[in-house]
Design a protein around this motif. Structure first.
Motif, PDB file in Angstrom:
ATOM      1  N   ILE A 104      10.747  -1.819  -0.629  1.00 21.98           N
ATOM      2  CA  ILE A 104       9.937  -2.063  -1.822  1.00 21.98           C
ATOM      3  C   ILE A 104       8.834  -1.024  -1.926  1.00 21.98           C
ATOM      4  N   GLY A 105       8.270  -0.923  -3.151  1.00 16.98           N
ATOM      5  CA  GLY A 105       7.261   0.093  -3.401  1.00 16.98           C
ATOM      6  C   GLY A 105       7.912   1.457  -3.560  1.00 16.98           C
ATOM      7  N   ARG A 106       7.294   2.312  -4.374  1.00 15.38           N
ATOM      8  CA  ARG A 106       7.855   3.642  -4.589  1.00 15.38           C
ATOM      9  C   ARG A 106       6.736   4.678  -4.686  1.00 15.38           C
ATOM     10  N   PRO A 107       7.068   5.959  -4.361  1.00 11.49           N
ATOM     11  CA  PRO A 107       6.075   7.031  -4.464  1.00 11.49           C
ATOM     12  C   PRO A 107       5.896   7.535  -5.892  1.00 11.49           C
ATOM     13  N   ARG A 108       6.749   7.090  -6.805  1.00 12.98           N
ATOM     14  CA  ARG A 108       6.628   7.481  -8.206  1.00 12.98           C
ATOM     15  C   ARG A 108       6.989   6.273  -9.074  1.00 12.98           C
ATOM     16  N   VAL A 160       0.850  -1.198   0.000  1.00 13.91           N
ATOM     17  CA  VAL A 160       0.000   0.000   0.000  1.00 13.91           C
ATOM     18  C   VAL A 160       0.887   1.251   0.000  1.00 13.91           C
ATOM     19  N   GLY A 161       0.478   2.244  -0.777  1.00 14.47           N
ATOM     20  CA  GLY A 161       1.231   3.497  -0.867  1.00 14.47           C
ATOM     21  C   GLY A 161       2.133   3.560  -2.074  1.00 14.47           C
ATOM     22  N   SER A 162       2.491   2.412  -2.626  1.00 10.48           N
ATOM     23  CA  SER A 162       3.309   2.360  -3.835  1.00 10.48           C
ATOM     24  C   SER A 162       2.438   2.592  -5.067  1.00 10.48           C
ATOM     25  N   VAL A 163       3.046   3.126  -6.123  1.00  6.59           N
ATOM     26  CA  VAL A 163       2.298   3.406  -7.356  1.00  6.59           C
ATOM     27  C   VAL A 163       2.431   2.303  -8.402  1.00  6.59           C
ATOM     28  N   PHE A 164       3.257   1.298  -8.155  1.00  5.70           N
ATOM     29  CA  PHE A 164       3.529   0.322  -9.204  1.00  5.70           C
ATOM     30  C   PHE A 164       2.280  -0.446  -9.660  1.00  5.70           C
ATOM     31  N   ALA A 165       1.440  -0.876  -8.720  1.00  8.36           N
ATOM     32  CA  ALA A 165       0.259  -1.645  -9.093  1.00  8.36           C
ATOM     33  C   ALA A 165      -0.687  -0.814  -9.957  1.00  8.36           C
ATOM     34  N   GLU A 166      -0.906   0.438  -9.572  1.00  2.00           N
ATOM     35  CA  GLU A 166      -1.766   1.306 -10.373  1.00  2.00           C
ATOM     36  C   GLU A 166      -1.143   1.586 -11.736  1.00  2.00           C
ATOM     37  N   TYR A 167       0.158   1.737 -11.785  1.00  2.00           N
ATOM     38  CA  TYR A 167       0.862   1.936 -13.060  1.00  2.00           C
ATOM     39  C   TYR A 167       0.679   0.726 -13.968  1.00  2.00           C
ATOM     40  N   HIS A 168       0.737  -0.457 -13.385  1.00  2.00           N
ATOM     41  CA  HIS A 168       0.538  -1.685 -14.165  1.00  2.00           C
ATOM     42  C   HIS A 168      -0.866  -1.712 -14.766  1.00  2.00           C
TER      43      HIS A 168
END
Length: 354
Positions: free
Chosen positions: A246-250, A221-229
């Motif tokens: 793991i996970g990133r804000p951008r 949660v909080g990472s943008v990777f899943a939404e980017y996918h």
């Protein structure tokens, strides 16, 4: 044109990195003892990256980044190395900077665990702190300019620096070690993404070797990777992950969504509960990103069981829990930061034993 002394230093630096490879035995493959899943024809494995000399999966990345920078002519004798990192990459880069006798500065959020900070300083590195995770990029680039150093920029170069075709990458090692297991070719490989370099290496290797194995990235949660996918929007911004490493804000340049078959969004309390469960199962502490990986593995295993599928699921033990004694392995800190994880723990226990 490089001088004779520059060429000699470069040759020596590359030799030192190659010697590190030869000194380091391959990391172990752990078969998890899960009788209920095994009886249903599902086997789970973890490749233990915590046994690298610098203590994590990022040892491979750091060595590749140094080789890439050296061979591109970006790093010379005396060059100050600067990196933006939440911890493990910085620890591994500090290790290699000391090996090459280069100054090292890690730019990281103030919330980075004290154990990681201590390891960076142990290897001779210096830590430079920022208040927010999204500030590390510009600060690292500015520091590198100020000292005429080199910004390693793992988030851009991770997927480019690693040789995904060669016989010394993590994917090749995984399949070599799985060769004599019940299901030698995994149905799924599950790996979290920080830079995205590991998922890119594995995803490319799967295609290159024509394996039917699918690749899953569990995203906190909080990472943008899943939404980017899902959306393909490279301009996404988010608060960032509270699961360190793991996970990133951008959206990072090294994360390649076209190589990922599936994303699983993982709530923080599930990651913590899985970290605790796996630590008890193995008899030693693991880090929180490994907990995120386990959540993804167990969800896929549950779906395979429901569909009557047999096969193996392979993931990574990213680093040891000793790096997080004052945080993720401290009950009071977990309660204050994430709340009560007991319900999530019960759910995961049920997946293992039903």
């Amino acid at each position: 044109m490089a001088s004779i002394s520059d060429s000699a230093w470069l040759a020596r630096a590359i030799s030192l990195l190659e010697a590190d490879v030869q000194r380091s035995a391959d990391t172990h493959l752990i078969a998890l003892s899960l009788p209920a899943l095994h009886a249903d024809g599902i086997d789970l494995y973890l490749k233990d990256e915590s046994t690298h000399p610098s203590g994590s999966l990022k040892h491979r990345l750091a060595r590749s980044l140094f080789l890439y920078a050296l061979c591109n002519g970006w790093v010379h004798e005396g060059t100050t190395i600067v990196e933006a990192s939440s911890g493990s990459t910085a620890v591994s880069e500090a290790y290699f900077a000391r090996l090459l006798e280069l100054p090292f500065v890690a730019v990281m959020p103030r919330t980075t665990s004290a154990q990681k900070i201590a390891q960076i300083t142990f290897y001779g590195g210096r830590c430079h702190f920022v208040d927010r995770a999204d500030e590390v990029y510009d600060e690292a680039a500015q520091l590198a300019r100020q000292c005429n150093g080199h910004y390693m920029d793992q988030f851009t170069f991770a997927e480019r620096a690693t040789d995904w075709r060669g016989n010394n990458n993590i994917a090749d090692s995984m399949f070599s070690q799985m060769a004599h297991e019940r299901f030698a070719v995994p149905s799924w490989i599950v790996v979290g993404a920080g830079t995205g370099g590991t998922s890119a290496t594995i995803g490319r290797y799967l295609r290159y070797r024509k394996y039917p194995t699918r690749l899953c990235v569990p995203d906190p949660v909080g990472s943008v990777f899943a939404e980017y996918h899902r959306s393909g929007d490279a301009g996404l911004r988010g608060p960032g992950s509270r699961i360190e490493g793991i996970g990133r804000p951008r959206v990072e340049p090294s994360f390649l969504p076209t190589l990922v078959d599936r994303m699983i969004e993982v709530p923080d309390r599930q990651s913590i509960a899985a970290m605790q469960l796996l630590s008890e199962l193995l008899g030693r502490r693991v880090g929180p990103s490994t907990g995120t990986n386990l959540v993804g593995m167990l969800q896929i295993a549950a779906e395979m069981r429901s569909a009557g599928e047999r096969g193996s699921v392979l993931s990574l033990l990213c680093d040891a829990g000793e790096r997080y004694l004052a945080t993720y392995h401290d009950a009071q800190w977990v309660e204050q930061t994430f709340g009560d994880c007991s319900a999530e723990r019960q759910q995961l226990d049920a997946l293992l034993h039903r």
